[in-house]
Design an enzyme around this catalytic site. Structure first.
Site, short mmCIF file in Angstrom:
data_model
loop_
_atom_site.label_atom_id
_atom_site.label_comp_id
_atom_site.label_asym_id
_atom_site.label_seq_id
_atom_site.Cartn_x
_atom_site.Cartn_y
_atom_site.Cartn_z
CG PHE A 45 -2.19 0.81 1.01
CD1 PHE A 45 -3.10 0.49 0.01
CD2 PHE A 45 -2.46 1.90 1.82
CE1 PHE A 45 -4.24 1.25 -0.18
CE2 PHE A 45 -3.61 2.66 1.65
CZ PHE A 45 -4.50 2.33 0.65
CE LYS A 98 11.45 -1.99 -12.02
NZ LYS A 98 10.77 -0.81 -11.45
CB THR A 114 3.66 5.54 -4.64
OG1 THR A 114 4.52 6.16 -3.69
CG2 THR A 114 3.18 6.57 -5.64
CB VAL A 147 7.02 -3.68 -19.63
CG1 VAL A 147 7.92 -3.19 -20.76
CG2 VAL A 147 7.10 -5.19 -19.51
CE LYS A 200 10.88 -0.83 -16.04
NZ LYS A 200 10.88 0.65 -15.96
CB ILE A 256 3.57 2.55 -22.23
CG1 ILE A 256 4.02 3.97 -21.91
CG2 ILE A 256 3.62 2.30 -23.73
CD1 ILE A 256 5.48 4.23 -22.24
CD GLU A 303 13.41 5.40 -5.81
OE1 GLU A 303 13.46 5.76 -4.61
OE2 GLU A 303 12.35 5.15 -6.41
#
Length: 445
Positions: free
Chosen positions: A26, A119, A28, A146, A219, A150, A204
Site C-alpha cells: 500500500f 518487473k 504509492t 514493463v 524490462k 504504456i 531514488e
C-alpha cells in the site's frame, strides 16, 4: 509453451458476481490502485460484469496511519489473506524479489489470479510463475511491469500475435531519460543532472538500479521473452549504464546530428550458423535526431517495435509514477476479473520457439569512438590500418587539433561487438593513443 497438459475450461462465477481483491502493498502504487477502484467502482463493475470488492490489504506495519482505509481491511499476514475463499485476484505491488515470489507462488497455487507490477520478479522468475499459473488454470498479468501506463505487453501478446516481430527497442527507464535529456538540453554534466533528477523526485536516494541499467535490463528480458517466444532472464541481458556519459559525449552527438538515449534493444537475427537467434542488451546509444525515439524527452518512456507485416510501431507515455502504474495494474485487474466472472483465461506464456540467446560478442552494430591521440603525421594512417586489420570499416573520421594532442572521433560501419572490443584493447596498447574517452554504439534512423 509450458509442458503441462491443457487445463480444463474455467466456466466463471457468472454475471453479477462480486470479484474479491487482495491488495499486497500500500505504497504509492497500491494507494493509487485503491483510489481508482473506489472512485470508479460503478463504472468498472459495468465493464467487468460484476463489482470489485477489496477483501484485505497486506502491509508491513499495520499501526501506520492510512487515511481513507478501513482499519479492518489491513493485515500483516499476506499469506492468510490470499488463502481466503472470498479472494479471487491478488494484486502484488510490494517490490523486491524473494518475498513477493513466495507470496505470488502461494497465490497462484491457491487458485488466485495474480496481477503484478514487479518487473524484477517477472524477469527473474517468469518461468516458475507461468508454470504455476498454467497448473492452477488462473491468470498471471504484468502489463505494469514493463513501462507503467504504456500498453505494450498486451499488444505484443495479442495484437501482434499473427506477425513476426523483428526487434523491440525502447526507452524504458524515466530516470535515465530525464538525466540524459537534461544533459542534452542544458549542457550540464552527469553529476549535476543526476542531482537535479534526485531533487525533483525522478531519481531514488540510491539510483544504482536505474543509472547502471539494471531496471531497464529486467524490462528488456520481459519484452524479449514475449516478442520472441523464448524465456529470457535479466542475467541474459548485456547491461551498461549511463554514469560514464560525459558532457563532451553529448556535445559530440549534437554536432553529428544525434542524441544519446539509454535503450533496451531486443532483436532476432541470423547467427553465423545460419540459424535464428536473439540478443537482448541495454546500453547508451546514439540515435539520429530523425529517429522517433530521439524526441522522447524528460521522464517519458517509449517502445519502438518493428514487425514484418505491421512495420514500425511506437508506444509512448508515462513509464512510471503512482497513477500511471496504477492505471496499468487496474487494466490487468479488469481483464482478470472478466475471466473470473464470465469464464476463460488470458493467453499464458508462449515459449515454443526456444531460440538461442546470443553472446553479446555476436551483436552487430555501428560504433562511435572518442580518443585522444598524438598530433603528428602518420597517426591517422596507423590507426586506420589497425581498424582495417581487425575487419572494421570506418565510416567517418573527425579530428580536432589541440595544444598538445588531437581529439579523434571515429564512426565505424556495422561490426561485430567481439571485433570492436578486441580493436579497443589494441588501441589502448598503441603509444600514439593517449586515451579512449568513450565507445558508444549507434542505431540507424
Amino acid at each position: 509453451m509450458t509442458s503441462a497438459s491443457a487445463p480444463s475450461f474455467n466456466p466463471g462465477k457468472g454475471p453479477g458476481s462480486a470479484v474479491g481483491i487482495a491488495l499486497l502493498g500500500f505504497g504509492t502504487v497500491g494507494t493509487e490502485v485503491m483510489r481508482l477502484m473506489t472512485e470508479y467502482g460503478d463504472e468498472l463493475a459495468h465493464r467487468i460484469g460484476g463489482p470489485l470488492e477489496v477483501r484485505g490489504i497486506a502491509v508491513s506495519d499495520i499501526s501506520k496511519p492510512r487515511e481513507g482505509v478501513a482499519p479492518e481491511l489491513l493485515t500483516e499476514d499476506a499469506f492468510a489473506l490470499i488463502e481466503r475463499e472470498d479472494v479471487d485476484i491478488v494484486v502484488e505491488v510490494i517490490g523486491g524479489i524473494e518475498y513477493p515470489r513466495e507470496v505470488v507462488l502461494a497465490a497462484l497455487k491457491a487458485g488466485k489470479s495474480v496481477v503484478t507490477a514487479n518487473k524484477a520478479l517477472v524477469a527473474a522468475h517468469s518461468a516458475e510463475l507461468a508454470d504455476a499459473a498454467e497448473a492452477a488454470n488462473v491468470d498471471l498479468y504484468f502489463e505494469a511491469a514493463v513501462a507503467g501506463a504504456i500498453p505494450v505487453v498486451g499488444p505484443l501478446r495479442r495484437s501482434l500475435a499473427g506477425d513476426q516481430i523483428q526487434s523491440v527497442m525502447g526507452i524504458v527507464n524515466g530516470t535515465t531519460n530525464f538525466i540524459l535529456d537534461a544533459m542534452d538540453s542544458t549542457g550540464a554534466d552527469y553529476a549535476d543532472s543526476l542531482a537535479e533528477a534526485t531533487r525533483l523526485g525522478y531519481a531514488e536516494a540510491d539510483p544504482t538500479a536505474d543509472v547502471e541499467g539494471h531496471d531497464a535490463a529486467s524490462k528488456a528480458a520481459i519484452l524479449a521473452s514475449i516478442a520472441f517466444h523464448t524465456r529470457v532472464t535479466a542475467d541474459d541481458v548485456y547491461c551498461e549504464g549511463i554514469s560514464n556519459i560525459s558532457a563532451a559525449d553529448i556535445e559530440a552527438a549534437q554536432q553529428a546530428g544525434h542524441t544519446i538515449k539509454l535503450l533496451a534493444i531486443c532483436e532476432k537475427f541470423t547467427n553465423k550458423e545460419g540459424k535464428s537467434a536473439i540478443s537482448a542488451r541495454v546500453h547508451p546509444t546514439l540515435l539520429p535526431v530523425s529517429h522517433p525515439l530521439a524526441s522522447v524527452n524528460k521522464s517519458f518512456n517509449a517502445i519502438f517495435v518493428e514487425a514484418e507485416a505491421a512495420g514500425r510501431l511506437m508506444f509512448y507515455g508515462n513509464g512510471a509514477g503512482g497513477a500511471p502504474t496504477a492505471s496499468a495494474v487496474l487494466g490487468d485487474v479488469v481483464g482478470a476479473a472478466r475471466n473470473k466472472v464470465h469464464g476463460g483465461r488470458a493467453p499464458g506464456e508462449s515459449t515454443y520457439a526456444n531460440l538461442p540467446i546470443a553472446d553479446f560478442g555476436e551483436t552487430t552494430t555501428r560504433y562511435h569512438l572518442d580518443m585522444d591521440v598524438e598530433d603528428r603525421v602518420g597517426v591517422l594512417a596507423e590507426l586506420a590500418s589497425l581498424f582495417s586489420e581487425q575487419g572494421i570499416s570506418l565510416r567517418t573520421i573527425r579530428q580536432e587539433e589541440r595544444d598538445d594532442d588531437a581529439r579523434l572521433i571515429v564512426v565505424t560501419h556495422s561490426a561485430l561487438e567481439s571485433d570492436l572490443s578486441r580493436t579497443v584493447e589494441l588501441l589502448k596498447a598503441k603509444p600514439v593513443v593517449k586515451a579512449i574517452n568513450s565507445v558508444i554504439r549507434l542505431e540507424r534512423d
